[in-house]
Design an enzyme around this catalytic site. Structure first.
Site, PDB file in Angstrom:
ATOM      1  N   ASN A 298       0.879  -1.170   0.000  1.00 52.77           N
ATOM      2  CA  ASN A 298       0.000   0.000   0.000  1.00 52.77           C
ATOM      3  C   ASN A 298       0.912   1.214   0.000  1.00 52.77           C
ATOM      4  O   ASN A 298       1.484   1.560   1.024  1.00 52.77           O
ATOM      5  CB  ASN A 298      -0.892  -0.023   1.253  1.00 52.77           C
TER       6      ASN A 298
ATOM      7  N   LYS B  34       0.173   4.222  -0.261  1.00 50.12           N
ATOM      8  CA  LYS B  34      -0.452   5.407   0.342  1.00 50.12           C
ATOM      9  C   LYS B  34      -0.200   6.626  -0.554  1.00 50.12           C
ATOM     10  O   LYS B  34      -0.177   6.471  -1.770  1.00 50.12           O
ATOM     11  CB  LYS B  34       0.041   5.583   1.781  1.00 50.12           C
TER      12      LYS B  34
ATOM     13  N   HIS C  27      -9.411   1.265   4.633  1.00 50.15           N
ATOM     14  CA  HIS C  27      -8.154   1.405   5.376  1.00 50.15           C
ATOM     15  C   HIS C  27      -8.377   2.310   6.588  1.00 50.15           C
ATOM     16  O   HIS C  27      -9.167   3.256   6.525  1.00 50.15           O
ATOM     17  CB  HIS C  27      -7.064   1.983   4.470  1.00 50.15           C
TER      18      HIS C  27
ATOM     19  N   GLU D 261      -6.730   4.636   7.753  1.00 50.12           N
ATOM     20  CA  GLU D 261      -6.494   6.065   7.511  1.00 50.12           C
ATOM     21  C   GLU D 261      -7.718   6.716   6.875  1.00 50.12           C
ATOM     22  O   GLU D 261      -8.013   7.884   7.130  1.00 50.12           O
ATOM     23  CB  GLU D 261      -5.235   6.233   6.635  1.00 50.12           C
TER      24      GLU D 261
ATOM     25  N   GLU E 242      -5.452  -5.047  10.257  1.00 49.45           N
ATOM     26  CA  GLU E 242      -4.436  -4.046  10.566  1.00 49.45           C
ATOM     27  C   GLU E 242      -4.770  -3.378  11.902  1.00 49.45           C
ATOM     28  O   GLU E 242      -5.603  -2.455  11.947  1.00 49.45           O
ATOM     29  CB  GLU E 242      -4.395  -2.977   9.468  1.00 49.45           C
TER      30      GLU E 242
ATOM     31  N   GLY F 287       2.508   2.134  10.892  1.00 49.22           N
ATOM     32  CA  GLY F 287       3.473   3.216  10.782  1.00 49.22           C
ATOM     33  C   GLY F 287       4.152   3.572  12.089  1.00 49.22           C
ATOM     34  O   GLY F 287       4.810   4.606  12.199  1.00 49.22           O
TER      35      GLY F 287
ATOM     36  N   SER G  86       3.429  -2.289  10.269  1.00 47.88           N
ATOM     37  CA  SER G  86       4.884  -2.366  10.480  1.00 47.88           C
ATOM     38  C   SER G  86       5.457  -3.732  10.111  1.00 47.88           C
ATOM     39  O   SER G  86       6.393  -4.215  10.748  1.00 47.88           O
ATOM     40  CB  SER G  86       5.238  -1.994  11.924  1.00 47.88           C
TER      41      SER G  86
END
Ligand code: 13P
Length: 248
Positions: free
Chosen positions: A9, A11, A94, A96, A166, A172, A212
């Site tokens: 991904n 991003k 996702h 985010e 996730e 991250g 991660s």
């Protein structure tokens, strides 16, 4: 048996020129992969990346899709548009997007149904926040998110769905769920799918871990029985690092 799937991904990273270069660098490094290999690039990169990966084992994916076929949805892209641009996969829900763009379990479901019915493969993301894990709500949260996301699909539709677990606190941050934590929660997700669609569908669906994940921890995670792959953020932005994960 379930074939592993490792997806990058990207991003909001890489201009078209940078994206084409990264894809080019990746090809020789992942050509013997035993898993499915996907790169989910920004939409502006599709046209640059698609011809580069044509005829290779790398598949193209998007990072979001709208649920309407077309219309007045400024800034959005339909499933048909993504397909026409060469995408086979699309990430949906996702964290985010849930965190920063008002994505809800309802809109995740609408997008998932639209993507699958249009012939895309959906990578549907679920995962708990740090507070939710600490409060003991992880299993309830991931079960609910999964069942909501898959509402109105059939067991056959699930052939074109991948779930990405996730944990939000691991994205991250350099913090990964332990191999056992990830395996256990993915087992909970599989059980939720069994309740919704039956044991056979649950045994077939691929469930990735994300958060991660990198060349250093991929082996341990992938040796867990429930974990069928990874959704890779930071480590997908350099060819060598992503290849280390793919060639686990
Ligand atoms: P990181 O690998 O950078 O933690 O990101 C994970 C992720 O969000 C993939 O979708």
């Amino acid at each position: 048996m379930r074939k592993p799937i490792i997806a990058g991904n990207w991003k909001m990273n890489k201009t078209p020129d940078e994206a084409a270069q990264l894809a080019k660098d990746l090809i020789p490094l992942v050509k013997d992969a035993k898993c499915d290999v996907v790169i989910c690039t920004p939409a502006v990169d599709f046209a640059a990346v698609k011809p580069v990966i044509e005829g290779t084992n790398i598949k193209l994916g998007a990072q979001n899709v709208h649920f309407a076929e077309k219309g007045a949805y400024t800034g959005e892209l339909s499933a048909d548009m993504l397909k026409a641009a060469g995408c086979e996969y699309v990430i949906i829900g996702h964290s985010e997007r849930r965190q920063y763009f008002g994505e809800t379990d309802k809109t995740v479901n609408l997008r998932t149904v639209a993507a699958v019915k249009a012939g895309l493969k959906a990578i549907v993301c679920v995962g708990e926040l740090k507070d939710e894990r600490e409060g003991g709500y992880t299993n309830a949260i991931v079960s609910y998110q999964t069942k909501m996301a898959l509402t109105n699909l059939t067991a056959e539709d699930l052939d074109n769905v991948v779930i990405a677990y996730e944990p939000v606190w691991a994205i991250g941050t350099g913090l990964t769920a332990t191999d056992e934590q990830a395996n256990e929660t993915i087992g909970v997700i599989r059980k939720a799918i069994a309740e919704q669609f039956g044991e056979e569908a649950a045994a077939k669906i691929r469930i990735q871990y994300g958060g991660s994940m990198n060349g250093g921890n991929v082996k341990g995670l992938m040796s867990q029985p429930e974990i069928d792959g990874g959704l890779i953020g930071g480590a997908s932005l350099t060819a060598e690092k992503f290849a280390q994960v793919v060639n686990f």
